[in-house]
Scaffold this motif. Structure first.
Motif, mmCIF file in Angstrom:
data_model
loop_
_atom_site.group_PDB
_atom_site.id
_atom_site.type_symbol
_atom_site.label_atom_id
_atom_site.label_comp_id
_atom_site.label_asym_id
_atom_site.label_seq_id
_atom_site.Cartn_x
_atom_site.Cartn_y
_atom_site.Cartn_z
ATOM 1 N N GLY A 79 0.814 -1.205 0.000
ATOM 2 C CA GLY A 79 0.000 0.000 0.000
ATOM 3 C C GLY A 79 0.855 1.265 0.000
ATOM 4 N N ALA A 80 1.631 1.545 -1.044
ATOM 5 C CA ALA A 80 1.592 0.912 -2.348
ATOM 6 C C ALA A 80 3.010 0.877 -2.912
ATOM 7 C CB ALA A 80 0.710 1.736 -3.289
ATOM 8 N N VAL A 81 3.230 -0.007 -3.900
ATOM 9 C CA VAL A 81 4.478 0.021 -4.663
ATOM 10 C C VAL A 81 4.558 1.333 -5.432
ATOM 11 C CG1 VAL A 81 5.718 -1.014 -6.587
ATOM 12 C CG2 VAL A 81 4.645 -2.477 -4.888
ATOM 13 N N GLN A 82 5.664 2.039 -5.300
ATOM 14 C CA GLN A 82 5.844 3.334 -5.961
ATOM 15 C C GLN A 82 6.388 3.098 -7.372
ATOM 16 O OE1 GLN A 82 8.158 5.935 -3.465
ATOM 17 N NE2 GLN A 82 6.935 5.491 -1.651
ATOM 18 N N LEU A 83 5.515 3.209 -8.358
ATOM 19 C CA LEU A 83 5.885 2.827 -9.718
ATOM 20 C C LEU A 83 6.861 3.779 -10.386
ATOM 21 C CD1 LEU A 83 2.725 1.321 -11.436
ATOM 22 C CD2 LEU A 83 4.712 0.168 -10.476
ATOM 23 N N GLY A 84 7.223 4.870 -9.727
ATOM 24 C CA GLY A 84 8.212 5.752 -10.317
ATOM 25 C C GLY A 84 9.620 5.198 -10.287
ATOM 26 N N GLY A 114 6.942 9.329 -7.557
ATOM 27 C CA GLY A 114 8.122 9.292 -8.408
ATOM 28 C C GLY A 114 7.814 9.209 -9.884
ATOM 29 N N GLN A 115 6.524 9.225 -10.255
ATOM 30 C CA GLN A 115 6.138 9.106 -11.655
ATOM 31 C C GLN A 115 6.174 10.453 -12.361
ATOM 32 O OE1 GLN A 115 5.336 6.968 -13.916
ATOM 33 N NE2 GLN A 115 5.268 5.040 -12.791
ATOM 34 N N ARG A 116 6.234 10.398 -13.680
ATOM 35 C CA ARG A 116 6.096 11.603 -14.484
ATOM 36 C C ARG A 116 4.634 12.004 -14.506
ATOM 37 N NH1 ARG A 116 7.590 9.884 -19.605
ATOM 38 N NH2 ARG A 116 5.476 9.797 -20.403
ATOM 39 N N ALA A 117 4.353 13.249 -14.179
ATOM 40 C CA ALA A 117 2.983 13.738 -14.222
ATOM 41 C C ALA A 117 2.544 13.947 -15.661
ATOM 42 C CB ALA A 117 2.855 15.046 -13.444
ATOM 43 N N GLN A 160 15.394 11.639 -4.718
ATOM 44 C CA GLN A 160 14.577 10.845 -5.619
ATOM 45 C C GLN A 160 15.440 10.107 -6.638
ATOM 46 O OE1 GLN A 160 10.789 10.789 -5.637
ATOM 47 N NE2 GLN A 160 11.549 11.201 -3.580
ATOM 48 N N GLU A 161 16.479 10.764 -7.120
ATOM 49 C CA GLU A 161 17.340 10.142 -8.121
ATOM 50 C C GLU A 161 18.092 8.938 -7.565
ATOM 51 O OE1 GLU A 161 17.554 10.626 -11.385
ATOM 52 O OE2 GLU A 161 15.871 12.000 -11.119
ATOM 53 N N LEU A 162 18.345 8.922 -6.257
ATOM 54 C CA LEU A 162 19.015 7.771 -5.648
ATOM 55 C C LEU A 162 18.196 6.491 -5.794
ATOM 56 C CD1 LEU A 162 20.374 9.302 -2.317
ATOM 57 C CD2 LEU A 162 21.722 8.529 -4.278
ATOM 58 N N LEU A 163 16.905 6.623 -6.003
ATOM 59 C CA LEU A 163 16.022 5.468 -6.075
ATOM 60 C C LEU A 163 15.929 4.893 -7.483
ATOM 61 C CD1 LEU A 163 13.200 6.920 -3.815
ATOM 62 C CD2 LEU A 163 14.853 5.169 -3.188
ATOM 63 N N ARG A 164 16.525 5.572 -8.468
ATOM 64 C CA ARG A 164 16.454 5.111 -9.847
ATOM 65 C C ARG A 164 17.843 4.733 -10.354
ATOM 66 N NH1 ARG A 164 13.505 10.138 -10.422
ATOM 67 N NH2 ARG A 164 11.251 9.750 -10.334
ATOM 68 N N PRO A 165 17.925 3.789 -11.298
ATOM 69 C CA PRO A 165 19.212 3.521 -11.947
ATOM 70 C C PRO A 165 19.699 4.781 -12.662
ATOM 71 C CG PRO A 165 17.630 1.779 -12.430
ATOM 72 C CD PRO A 165 16.864 2.880 -11.755
ATOM 73 N N PRO A 166 21.013 4.954 -12.791
ATOM 74 C CA PRO A 166 21.549 6.147 -13.454
ATOM 75 C C PRO A 166 20.967 6.315 -14.855
ATOM 76 C CG PRO A 166 23.304 4.932 -12.369
ATOM 77 C CD PRO A 166 22.080 4.066 -12.276
ATOM 78 N N GLN A 176 2.533 2.081 -17.459
ATOM 79 C CA GLN A 176 3.174 1.078 -16.620
ATOM 80 C C GLN A 176 2.143 0.153 -15.968
ATOM 81 O OE1 GLN A 176 6.130 2.751 -14.038
ATOM 82 N NE2 GLN A 176 7.254 0.845 -13.888
ATOM 83 N N VAL A 177 1.004 0.703 -15.564
ATOM 84 C CA VAL A 177 -0.074 -0.143 -15.040
ATOM 85 C C VAL A 177 -0.519 -1.140 -16.114
ATOM 86 C CG1 VAL A 177 -2.463 -0.163 -14.215
ATOM 87 C CG2 VAL A 177 -0.857 1.553 -13.349
ATOM 88 N N ASP A 178 -0.642 -0.674 -17.348
ATOM 89 C CA ASP A 178 -1.042 -1.567 -18.439
ATOM 90 C C ASP A 178 0.000 -2.655 -18.673
ATOM 91 O OD1 ASP A 178 -3.383 -0.159 -18.839
ATOM 92 O OD2 ASP A 178 -2.557 1.081 -20.447
#
Length: 378
Positions: A79-84, A114-117, A160-166, A176-178
């Protein structure tokens, strides 16, 4: 008051109390999950929080595995996986693995952090004065919290950038949901038509949910795809009504979900009497203040420590919406408040989260609420 019976479920952050550590918090999560199952709660969900010194649930899939292994019947999930941050494939593989070891009782709750709006185009509307706090059918609806200042704090983007691959950039949320749905169904194809099989994952009996705090993209994505939806009153109480309305307006029936299914979250603390409940809740204001000033959730203070963490006027204004909308008090009082929230939003289920410094007090809060709500009764 008259109450249509709806399930109660648990949202757990695996909070770390001051003086404790992450290992202790995770042991307490497993203990609470066992008790929640015994007391009749319907689901046990783990939140996802990163870079917060007071929260041990940074990797919900791992913690869900611990909870699933310690329980037998209660549904478990995110509640919930952060898809960003993760890819659709990694999410499906993780939760497909969970379904393999706890078949038929895993929920995959999806969030947009973390998603793109998605932009609707055009110039932004000029800001308007926030509405005053109002009470609607006994439920407090405060002015919406404006996160702009928090998002612009120094270091926020870098964290936020630390959570994503470079080099990675946020994906479109609906796409992404689809992708997740297609991977689960075994219908995913690459842009050149190549089939992709997610194992474990394909065919997993996961229940998909979307969580949202506004009437924006999350509500629209959930509704357009006929998915169940959680409106986060505990995070954004000022927007709960527009959030639920937007989801219902966008809802397209499916064979699996012919009607909208709404779950609403609430922050709760129950004790045998009002003075005890208020004393146990003393650390909540400083805890929310730390989140909203960019520090992240701090180790949850004891009532004695909270007495020395006095909020000034500006800090109190920053957290007032959360203080005003937390359900704190005796079992009867809290149950009545939750029933009013259920009636106002026409929720099919309530998701309650409780944080105290003392683990025994937290267990007692959930037990008292279960008894007051009538969980486990025939």
């Amino acid at each position: 008051m008259t109450r249509r019976t709806v399930p109660l479920s648990v949202l757990d952050l695996a909070p770390i109390s001051s003086g404790a550590d992450a290992a202790t918090a995770l042991r307490r999560t497993v203990d609470l999950a066992r008790h929640a199952e015994e007391w009749g709660y319907h689901r046990y969900w783990l939140a996802e929080h990163h870079l917060a010194p007071g929260v041990a649930s940074s990797q919900p899939a791992l913690v869900i595995g611990l909870v699933a292994g310690a329980t037998r019947t209660i549904r478990v999930g995110s509640g919930a996986v952060q898809l960003g941050f993760p890819t659709a494939l990694s999410v499906v593989e993780q939760f497909g693995t969970l379904d393999a070891v706890a078949p038929g009782r895993v929920d995959l709750g999806l969030g947009r952090a973390g998603q793109r709006a998605r932009s609707d185009g055009g110039a932004p509307a000029p800001p308007s004065p926030p509405p005053p706090t109002r009470t609607v059918d006994g439920v407090v609806i405060p002015p919406p919290f404006a996160p702009g200042k928090l998002l612009s704090l120094p270091g926020f983007a870098a964290r936020q950038e630390l959570l994503r691959p470079p080099g990675a950039r946020p994906r479109d949320y609906g796409e992404q949901v689809d992708e997740i749905r297609a991977l689960l169904a075994g219908t995913f194809r690459t842009p050149d038509g190549h089939p992709v099989r997610a194992v474990p994952g394909e065919g997993a009996a996961l229940q998909l949910w979307v969580l949202g705090s506004s009437g924006g993209e999350s509500a629209r994505v959930a509704g357009a795809r006929g998915l169940p939806f959680t409106a986060n009153y505990h995070v954004s109480p000022g927007t709960v009504l527009e959030t639920v309305a937007a989801y219902r307006a966008a809802f397209v029936p499916t064979a699996e979900h012919p009607e909208p299914r709404v779950q609403v979250s609430a922050d709760v603390l129950v004790a045998e009497d009002e003075p005890t409940a208020r004393r146990l809740s003393a650390g909540y204001g400083p805890w929310v203040r730390a989140i909203r000033t960019g520090r992240g959730a701090i180790p949850y203070p004891s009532p004695e420590e909270a007495a020395g963490l006095v909020l000034d006027d500006e800090e109190r204004a920053l957290v007032q919406d959360r203080l005003d909308t937390r359900f704190v008090g005796t079992p009867a009082r809290v149950a009545e408040g939750l029933a009013r929230l259920r009636d106002l939003t026409d929720a099919d289920e309530l998701l309650v989260t409780t944080i105290t410094h003392d683990h025994a007090a937290r267990l007692r809060s959930y037990r008292l609420l279960a008894d007051a709500w009538g969980l486990g009764r025939d």
